[in-house]
Design an enzyme around this catalytic site. Sequence first.
Site, PDB file in Angstrom:
ATOM      1  N   CYS A   2     -10.603   3.615   1.948  1.00  0.00           N
ATOM      2  CA  CYS A   2     -11.868   4.237   1.555  1.00  0.00           C
ATOM      3  C   CYS A   2     -12.639   3.380   0.565  1.00  0.00           C
ATOM      4  O   CYS A   2     -12.049   2.708  -0.278  1.00  0.00           O
ATOM      5  CB  CYS A   2     -11.599   5.577   0.904  1.00  0.00           C
ATOM      6  SG  CYS A   2     -10.638   6.683   1.913  1.00  0.00           S
ATOM      7  N   ARG A  27     -12.393  -3.323   4.341  1.00  0.00           N
ATOM      8  CA  ARG A  27     -11.300  -2.559   3.754  1.00  0.00           C
ATOM      9  C   ARG A  27     -10.623  -1.665   4.796  1.00  0.00           C
ATOM     10  O   ARG A  27      -9.506  -1.187   4.559  1.00  0.00           O
ATOM     11  CB  ARG A  27     -11.829  -1.707   2.604  1.00  0.00           C
ATOM     12  CG  ARG A  27     -12.365  -2.528   1.449  1.00  0.00           C
ATOM     13  CD  ARG A  27     -13.044  -1.640   0.447  1.00  0.00           C
ATOM     14  NE  ARG A  27     -12.120  -0.702  -0.147  1.00  0.00           N
ATOM     15  CZ  ARG A  27     -11.422  -0.945  -1.258  1.00  0.00           C
ATOM     16  NH1 ARG A  27     -11.578  -2.075  -1.898  1.00  0.00           N
ATOM     17  NH2 ARG A  27     -10.601  -0.049  -1.734  1.00  0.00           N
ATOM     18  N   TRP A  72     -11.174   6.427   5.249  1.00  0.00           N
ATOM     19  CA  TRP A  72      -9.991   6.110   6.062  1.00  0.00           C
ATOM     20  C   TRP A  72      -9.154   7.384   6.040  1.00  0.00           C
ATOM     21  O   TRP A  72      -8.651   7.788   4.988  1.00  0.00           O
ATOM     22  CB  TRP A  72      -9.248   4.944   5.426  1.00  0.00           C
ATOM     23  CG  TRP A  72      -8.169   4.339   6.271  1.00  0.00           C
ATOM     24  CD1 TRP A  72      -8.315   3.391   7.234  1.00  0.00           C
ATOM     25  CD2 TRP A  72      -6.772   4.604   6.192  1.00  0.00           C
ATOM     26  NE1 TRP A  72      -7.096   3.066   7.756  1.00  0.00           N
ATOM     27  CE2 TRP A  72      -6.129   3.795   7.136  1.00  0.00           C
ATOM     28  CE3 TRP A  72      -5.996   5.468   5.407  1.00  0.00           C
ATOM     29  CZ2 TRP A  72      -4.752   3.811   7.325  1.00  0.00           C
ATOM     30  CZ3 TRP A  72      -4.627   5.494   5.604  1.00  0.00           C
ATOM     31  CH2 TRP A  72      -4.024   4.660   6.560  1.00  0.00           C
ATOM     32  N   ASN A  98     -12.118   8.478  -3.375  1.00  0.00           N
ATOM     33  CA  ASN A  98     -10.993   7.650  -2.912  1.00  0.00           C
ATOM     34  C   ASN A  98      -9.730   8.194  -3.557  1.00  0.00           C
ATOM     35  O   ASN A  98      -9.762   8.593  -4.728  1.00  0.00           O
ATOM     36  CB  ASN A  98     -11.159   6.199  -3.352  1.00  0.00           C
ATOM     37  CG  ASN A  98     -12.272   5.490  -2.603  1.00  0.00           C
ATOM     38  OD1 ASN A  98     -12.852   6.045  -1.680  1.00  0.00           O
ATOM     39  ND2 ASN A  98     -12.563   4.269  -3.019  1.00  0.00           N
ATOM     40  N   GLY A  99      -8.620   8.156  -2.849  1.00  0.00           N
ATOM     41  CA  GLY A  99      -7.366   8.654  -3.415  1.00  0.00           C
ATOM     42  C   GLY A  99      -6.963   9.951  -2.734  1.00  0.00           C
ATOM     43  O   GLY A  99      -7.473  10.276  -1.655  1.00  0.00           O
ATOM     44  N   GLU A 481       7.413 -12.453   7.992  1.00  0.00           N
ATOM     45  CA  GLU A 481       5.967 -12.591   7.854  1.00  0.00           C
ATOM     46  C   GLU A 481       5.328 -12.939   9.208  1.00  0.00           C
ATOM     47  O   GLU A 481       4.265 -12.429   9.550  1.00  0.00           O
ATOM     48  CB  GLU A 481       5.646 -13.645   6.781  1.00  0.00           C
ATOM     49  CG  GLU A 481       4.210 -14.110   6.717  1.00  0.00           C
ATOM     50  CD  GLU A 481       3.165 -13.009   6.659  1.00  0.00           C
ATOM     51  OE1 GLU A 481       3.498 -11.851   6.337  1.00  0.00           O
ATOM     52  OE2 GLU A 481       2.002 -13.300   6.986  1.00  0.00           O
ATOM     53  N   LYS A 485       2.483 -10.612  11.022  1.00  0.00           N
ATOM     54  CA  LYS A 485       1.146 -11.099  11.402  1.00  0.00           C
ATOM     55  C   LYS A 485       0.924 -10.832  12.886  1.00  0.00           C
ATOM     56  O   LYS A 485      -0.141 -10.408  13.288  1.00  0.00           O
ATOM     57  CB  LYS A 485       1.068 -12.596  11.082  1.00  0.00           C
ATOM     58  CG  LYS A 485      -0.273 -13.121  10.774  1.00  0.00           C
ATOM     59  CD  LYS A 485      -0.621 -13.130   9.301  1.00  0.00           C
ATOM     60  CE  LYS A 485      -0.508 -11.789   8.634  1.00  0.00           C
ATOM     61  NZ  LYS A 485      -0.356 -11.842   7.216  1.00  0.00           N
ATOM     62  N   GLU A 488       0.419  -7.033  13.590  1.00  0.00           N
ATOM     63  CA  GLU A 488      -0.828  -6.517  13.005  1.00  0.00           C
ATOM     64  C   GLU A 488      -2.031  -6.723  13.900  1.00  0.00           C
ATOM     65  O   GLU A 488      -2.871  -5.848  14.020  1.00  0.00           O
ATOM     66  CB  GLU A 488      -1.125  -7.281  11.703  1.00  0.00           C
ATOM     67  CG  GLU A 488      -0.714  -6.593  10.440  1.00  0.00           C
ATOM     68  CD  GLU A 488      -1.176  -7.370   9.213  1.00  0.00           C
ATOM     69  OE1 GLU A 488      -1.776  -6.746   8.345  1.00  0.00           O
ATOM     70  OE2 GLU A 488      -0.944  -8.592   9.127  1.00  0.00           O
ATOM     71  N   HIS A 504      25.223  -9.399  16.560  1.00  0.00           N
ATOM     72  CA  HIS A 504      25.760  -8.092  16.151  1.00  0.00           C
ATOM     73  C   HIS A 504      24.933  -6.946  16.727  1.00  0.00           C
ATOM     74  O   HIS A 504      25.037  -5.817  16.246  1.00  0.00           O
ATOM     75  CB  HIS A 504      25.814  -8.012  14.625  1.00  0.00           C
ATOM     76  CG  HIS A 504      26.728  -9.038  14.019  1.00  0.00           C
ATOM     77  ND1 HIS A 504      28.095  -8.955  14.130  1.00  0.00           N
ATOM     78  CD2 HIS A 504      26.478 -10.177  13.350  1.00  0.00           C
ATOM     79  CE1 HIS A 504      28.646 -10.006  13.521  1.00  0.00           C
ATOM     80  NE2 HIS A 504      27.682 -10.768  13.044  1.00  0.00           N
ATOM     81  N   LYS A 602      -7.597  -3.141   4.568  1.00  0.00           N
ATOM     82  CA  LYS A 602      -7.347  -4.334   3.775  1.00  0.00           C
ATOM     83  C   LYS A 602      -6.636  -3.969   2.470  1.00  0.00           C
ATOM     84  O   LYS A 602      -5.696  -4.633   2.062  1.00  0.00           O
ATOM     85  CB  LYS A 602      -8.675  -5.049   3.491  1.00  0.00           C
ATOM     86  CG  LYS A 602      -8.538  -6.315   2.651  1.00  0.00           C
ATOM     87  CD  LYS A 602      -7.822  -7.412   3.420  1.00  0.00           C
ATOM     88  CE  LYS A 602      -7.666  -8.701   2.644  1.00  0.00           C
ATOM     89  NZ  LYS A 602      -6.591  -9.537   3.204  1.00  0.00           N
TER      90      LYS A 602
HETATM   91  C1  AGP Z   1      -0.983  -8.580   5.398  1.00  0.00           C
HETATM   92  O1  AGP Z   1      -1.422  -9.262   6.517  1.00  0.00           O
HETATM   93  C2  AGP Z   1      -1.182  -7.137   5.456  1.00  0.00           C
HETATM   94  N1  AGP Z   1      -2.527  -6.790   5.752  1.00  0.00           N
HETATM   95  C3  AGP Z   1      -0.519  -6.273   4.400  1.00  0.00           C
HETATM   96  O2  AGP Z   1       0.837  -6.232   4.690  1.00  0.00           O
HETATM   97  C4  AGP Z   1      -0.727  -6.650   2.918  1.00  0.00           C
HETATM   98  O3  AGP Z   1      -0.082  -7.864   2.642  1.00  0.00           O
HETATM   99  C5  AGP Z   1      -0.187  -5.513   2.040  1.00  0.00           C
HETATM  100  O4  AGP Z   1      -0.865  -4.329   2.325  1.00  0.00           O
HETATM  101  C6  AGP Z   1      -0.267  -5.815   0.569  1.00  0.00           C
HETATM  102  O5  AGP Z   1      -1.589  -5.984   0.144  1.00  0.00           O
HETATM  103  P1  AGP Z   1      -1.898  -6.615  -1.255  1.00  0.00           P
HETATM  104  O6  AGP Z   1      -1.429  -8.031  -1.233  1.00  0.00           O
HETATM  105  O7  AGP Z   1      -3.385  -6.504  -1.401  1.00  0.00           O
HETATM  106  O8  AGP Z   1      -1.159  -5.810  -2.294  1.00  0.00           O
END
Ligand code: AGP
Length: 607
Positions: A2, A27, A72, A98-99, A481, A485, A488, A504, A602
Amino acid sequence: MCGIVGYVGGQNAAPLLVEALGRLEHRGYDSAGVAVVGSQLKVTKRAGRVRDLADVLPKRMSGRVGIGHTRWATHGPATDVNAHPHTDTSGTVAVVHNGIIDNAAALRARLTDQGVALASDTDTEVFAHLVALSGADTLEGKVIDALDAVEGTYGLAVVHADFPDRVVVARNGSPLLVGVGEKEMFVASDLAALVRHTATVAHLADGELATVTAAGFTTFRRDLTRTQTTAREVDVDPSAYEHGQIDGRPRMYTEMLEQPASVERALRGRLDERFATAHLGGLEMDARSLRAVRRVKILGCGSAYYVGQMGASLVEELARVPADAEAASEFRYRDPVIEPDTLYVAVSQSGETIDTLLAVEEIKRKGGRVIGLVNVVGSAIARACDGGIYLHAGPEIAVASTKALTTMFVGFALLALQLGRVRDLSVADGRRLVAGLQALPAQIEQVLDGEERIAEAAKALAAAESLFFVGRVRGYPVAREGAQKFKEISYRHAEAYQMSELKHGPLALISPEVPTVAIVPDDELTDRNVAALHEIDARGGPLVVITHAGVDLGELKAERIDVPRNERELDPLLLTVPLQLLAYHAALTLGHDVDKPRNLAKSVTVE
Ligand code: AGP
């Protein structure tokens, strides 16, 4: 997630608010709306994109005071009715939030009992009714009365038809900024919405409220005592916050390409060749207190957590201090034991991630020392920590984090080097690491130059419904990681596994339809890794191997991508970059909007 914007001044508020909302699009959101106070209060809101809102904005929606929001969904689906701003029944009060209001269910029941007809499924709507029901004779008093009834986290902005000269805002856990212009004032939850208008910005603290009029702003607490929050000039380049494609390429692509420069910035002025160490002034810890550290505990979410795992290895290898990383989202819920001689490190691009912020607050509440590795200057996490390291990655707009992550790795390497050199890391090893770090920007460039080959490999991977990413020890967080990626932005099922654990269980899933991306650096574990790859190959599993030139893969049928050699400890960074390109090209092949992946935000500002 949001986003909030607000305006008070001489211009027509509605178009200005819509434009500012567009700057918060990165965001992540599913609906948008604005409320404007003119001769009366008017609200327009829609499920969908900001451009959908712009399309339906009435031409005569005039007024010089207003608030706007990108939502959101948390309580109730993304519909026009659930979009913010929310109003009371008479349409006198409008609120954006927001929140999460934790006691929303009880408040909804109470309001319903009082005969209030609730229009939406949201927690926020109750706040508009509570403001309207307050008997206070100022808007500030009404907002405080409503705040007294709610529990939870919020960044809130409120307008009222009977107080048409002001926006009242309140913060508890969700960022809120006030921007100062020429006879006009702005409100936003993110600097990105302000930079086009002003670089003079005040960050509200938790528990603070502000009255914002065209003439200025005043800050105070719920007991109406004034606070001394002032606006400061922030050093920003507005063009860095521009959204949308650059040269026809998504932001994620531009941000990947910026990595040689952002890594160089993260290193600038921090390496000391003479003493073969790093200097991180922002830590605010002298050699004696660094030596007193007995353990390092790293906390972050998502990709920041995975880079935190890479950071823990660096600290153990270079400083020989026990270190581990944990998801901040889990940490704070398990009543963690906080040790006085542990150095806690919170890592975050946005500096807003609520789980990481709450973990920091939990550590501090229990008397622990926590430093931040944060990109956004002045953000909530940066401000909550006892000291820290800014990443200097520059604004990151794409949801899939790339350049922030590589600078996080650099931040950890610098921290580990400094910690190591006040302990037993030799001058020779220090020099080795300093040289290795200095070589990184040019080596990242080399990896990026190999894009074409990586794009070819990505096309084949995009066809698979399900993939494995595997690595061992240093390579495992790289695999995590890489899988993150990939899932996502390609929406394919990508699972990371320790190479050592394959037999295993997961080996049962290997088949010609399930490819594996394997991280195989040239290190003390190469032979074991190659042996595991043979087990995959023997079962017909297609392989893409991220490795170093000279690693002998024998008769393996594998697509290989070589990255330049550096010091072993620094390998994870260079092994990570091709995985970004792999995910990017797979997503493009599948026709996805890589900058705005579905369901994701974001900045994750709700628990
Ligand atoms: C990364 O590609 C993601 N969008 C997500 O996992 C992100 O790293 C995570 O939400 C943490 O965000 P921050 O670094 O702003 O705390």
